[in-house]
Design an enzyme around this catalytic site. Structure first.
Site, PDB file in Angstrom:
ATOM      1  CG  HIS A 108     -10.877  -1.759   0.488  1.00 29.04           C
ATOM      2  ND1 HIS A 108     -11.651  -1.306  -0.547  1.00 29.04           N
ATOM      3  CD2 HIS A 108     -10.278  -0.657   0.998  1.00 29.04           C
ATOM      4  CE1 HIS A 108     -11.531   0.002  -0.648  1.00 29.04           C
ATOM      5  NE2 HIS A 108     -10.696   0.430   0.281  1.00 29.04           N
ATOM      6  CD  GLU A 109      -8.779  -0.291   4.371  1.00 31.31           C
ATOM      7  OE1 GLU A 109      -7.795   0.386   4.025  1.00 31.31           O
ATOM      8  OE2 GLU A 109      -9.953   0.111   4.213  1.00 31.31           O
ATOM      9  CG  HIS A 165      -5.811   1.275   0.324  1.00 28.85           C
ATOM     10  ND1 HIS A 165      -5.896   2.061  -0.802  1.00 28.85           N
ATOM     11  CD2 HIS A 165      -7.053   1.251   0.861  1.00 28.85           C
ATOM     12  CE1 HIS A 165      -7.146   2.484  -0.938  1.00 28.85           C
ATOM     13  NE2 HIS A 165      -7.862   2.005   0.052  1.00 28.85           N
ATOM     14  CG  HIS A 170      -1.099   1.529  -4.783  1.00 29.54           C
ATOM     15  ND1 HIS A 170      -2.092   2.440  -4.975  1.00 29.54           N
ATOM     16  CD2 HIS A 170      -0.243   1.703  -5.810  1.00 29.54           C
ATOM     17  CE1 HIS A 170      -1.839   3.136  -6.079  1.00 29.54           C
ATOM     18  NE2 HIS A 170      -0.717   2.711  -6.592  1.00 29.54           N
TER      19      HIS A 170
HETATM   20 ZN    ZN Z   1      -9.914   2.372   0.520  1.00 27.40          ZN
END
Ligand code: ZN
Length: 679
Positions: free
Chosen positions: A469-470, A473, A476
């Protein structure tokens, strides 16, 4: 070539950062920027992109570059000295930003660029930058009367102080409670790794026995595995009453008034700007445009999941009764019997899985996956200064072997480090005045159980998902091709679309091929066996109705609190939460529960009237992933399309347009419900 770029952009030095220098440096920088702004406005006749917008962007980049390491250290290496400096600096920054955004002359200058002939030939990045700029000016109250402006600035300063106070109270309350257990029999059920840490914690304080704490790794294990029901209750009570007027530390670090004040101030701020509520103000910068749209979306999901959640709760209640004759299932029993039921049904526990996921191998496997999807490559460097020996540093290269950015990983829990997992920006991609590009740099922070002795750290499957998940980020932020910092990476991306890439990558944690790359059993070295994989998959949607409702409860509480707040009615936080729970919740909540007092996302983070974003973005990520289900999980064409249409675009385009470019149509809710087993 790589090295030249590196030399042009030296990385921050953490180990020798002189705390005493921070405040004077910041003050000097702000004074210089104020003077520069005056000169710019005087000389920019007529104002243009080159003579106004670009130089301003460079100043703001310079400021961020100075501040982000400080703010990061405040989060992961807090000390009394740093806290004091941080608190002294924060109002200076807030004041500066408010002043900039309320500068009428600057606003008129930007507006005149938007109205000039030049604007028609602008690139999409330039247009979007100007549009956002004008929108933010309006949201910051630039067109207010001078009295209202003063009030507005006052409120913002107060608000930022209150939010910091909220999280300080929470940190202090979390660290303020410990429980020494001297009889190991009372700790029956706890995994060895947690026992080791508890024993070490006691030793550090010169005590014999095991010290339980409210740090998440300890608390989450205790609530799941402690057989001693009374001890579970005691820990639960301490945890859910942190920073409140209830529980063992009642009123010591109480956030009650702070929360009421925060909501009240937000409401007043929104009304000053002409919005009916803070919720509407929040939506002015989001992908979901109206409160009705958000509420319909959330209520729709409640309706579609409640029946499943009720069944799950019934099953759990019956299970606890049949196991231990529990007549009244309490909140502190939920985690414990949930884990037991999971094992009974699927014979797989998070702790059993932990043996298969050495942290290093997980990272390496994740990098391989990203390489196959996007052609990127991560290279570790050990010659870079960091803030802690456990921190690692990596370079990221694209398919053409071009450097794209850097990131630090800081994976393990320790004292003076804020709870949770997050990605933060250290540097943002930006074209510098000399024509070179400043590469983006990310901080990836988690709070996993740290390695004990010479045993490598091992993760649960939940934690593996957190890393993906991290890292989503991070990608991105790092793979952006936008060279303008307020629109590059995650900047300028509406909050309700920010979680799209992060949640999207979690899907790979459930893929068999991916798991084979990341697993090696601690004694045998074998990768995750098929039998265990099948169980893991079967257990994936275990209690997903209850999980969905919990998220919807938070989202509705947050959104309605900021939508319906009425200053004439007095305190409303607890009341609103009770009302939402009455509609949504299927699990018991004791009267003393003060979950909201530690709900940092909305009281000290950026999710106010925006917590729904998680679910909103989940619709996008589920639907985007379904393209890989159709075309193949490592389909390079789809990977390339995701890279170019989503990851590289920053905040330049409307997320809806980007989604359509990737998927060929608007998002649908179906994939999310299917992936959650709610059909
Ligand atoms: Zn998040």
């Amino acid at each position: 070539m790589k090295n030249t770029v590196l030399n042009q952009a030296p990385l921050p030095v953490f180990s020798t950062l002189t705390l005493a220098q921070i405040e004077p440096t910041l003050k000097e920088m702000l004074a210089q920027h104020r003077a520069e702004l005056g000169t710019l406005l005087q000389n920019a006749v007529p104002p243009t992109w080159e003579n106004l917008i670009l130089p301003l962007e460079q100043s703001s980049n310079q400021l961020n570059k100075m501040w982000s390491p400080v703010s990061h250290l405040h989060a992961v290496m807090e000390s009394e000295e740093l806290r004091a400096i941080y608190n002294a600096c924060l109002p200076l920054l807030t004041e500066y930003h408010t002043e900039m955004m309320q500068n009428e002359t600057l606003y008129q200058a930007v507006k005149s660029i938007a109205e000039s002939a030049e604007f028609k030939s602008f690139t999409p990045t330039q247009c979007k930058a100007i549009e956002n700029e004008l929108r933010d000016f309006r949201l910051a109250g630039v067109s207010l009367s001078s009295d209202a402006k003063t009030r507005f600035a006052e409120l913002q300063k107060k608000l930022s102080k209150l939010c910091t106070q909220f999280s300080e109270n929470l940190l202090d309350a979390t660290q303020g409670w410990t429980l020494l257990v001297t009889d190991v029999n009372r700790l029956k059920g706890l995994p060895q790794s947690t026992l080791d840490i508890a024993q070490e914690a006691a030793e550090q304080h010169g005590k014999k026995g095991w010290e339980l704490t409210l740090d998440y790794p300890c608390y989450s294990m205790a609530i799941k595995y402690l057989e001693n029901r009374e001890l579970r209750r005691q820990m639960y009570e301490a945890y859910v009453t942190r920073a409140s007027e209830q529980g063992p530390q009642a009123k010591r670090w109480d956030n009650s008034q702070i929360m009421e004040d925060i909501v009240k101030i937000r409401c007043e701020l929104a009304k000053l700007l002409g919005f009916a509520s803070f919720a509407e103000y929040s939506l002015a910068t989001k992908m979901a445009k109206t409160p009705e749209r958000v509420l319909t979306f959330l209520h729709d999901l409640v309706a579609k999941s409640k029946m499943f959640a009720e069944k799950e709760m019934q099953e759990l209640t019956q299970f606890a009764e049949s196991q231990d004759g529990i007549e009244q299932l309490e909140a502190w029993d939920l985690g414990y019997y949930t884990e037991k039921l999971r094992i009974a049904k699927y014979a797989v526990s998070q702790e059993e899985l932990r043996a298969y996921f050495p942290a290093n191998k997980v990272l390496a496997g994740m990098f391989t996956v990203m390489g196959r999807l996007f052609g990127i490559k991560m290279v570790e460097r050990t010659d870079v200064d960091t803030w802690h020996p456990q921190v690692q540093f990596f370079e990221i290269y694209d398919g053409d072997n071009q450097l794209r950015g850097y990131f630090y990983t800081d994976l393990y829990a320790r004292k003076h480090k804020r709870d949770g997992a997050w990605m933060d920006e250290c540097r943002v991609r930006q074209m510098l005045p000399d024509g070179t590009v400043q590469y983006p740099v990310a901080f990836l922070t988690c709070n996993f159980t740290r390695p004990i002795g010479d045993k490598p750290a091992r993760l649960t499957h939940d934690e593996v998902q957190t890393v993906f998940h991290e890292f989503g980020h991070c990608l991105h932020h790092l793979l952006t091709q936008v060279n303008f910092s307020s629109l590059s990476g995650i900047n300028g991306v509406p909050w309700d679309a920010v979680e799209f890439p992060s949640q999207f990558f979690e899907f790979w944690c459930w893929d068999k091929e991916t798991l084979a790359l990341m697993t090696a059993h601690e004694t045998t070295g074998e990768s995750l066996p098929d039998a265990l994989y099948d169980k893991l998959l079967a257990a994936k949607n275990f209690q997903s109705g209850m999980h969905m409702l919990r998220q919807l409860e938070f989202a509705l509480f947050d959104f309605r609190l900021h939508l319906e707040f009425d200053p004439a009615k007095g305190p409303q936080v607890q009341h609103m939460l009770d009302e939402v729970r009455a509609e949504v919740a299927v699990v018991p909540t004791p009267k003393f529960n003060r979950f909201q007092h530690s709900f940092s996302h909305i009281f000290s983070g950026g999710y106010a009237a925006g917590y729904y974003s998680y679910k909103w973005a989940e619709v996008l990520s589920s639907d985007a992933f379904s393209r890989f289900e159709e075309k193949g999980i490592f389909d390079r064409e789809s990977g390339r399309a995701y890279l170019h249409n989503i990851l590289e675009q920053g905040g330049v385009y409307d997320p809806m347009d980007l989604f359509i470019a990737f998927r060929g149509r608007e998002p649908k809710i179906d994939a999310l419900l299917r992936h959650s087993g709610l059909v």
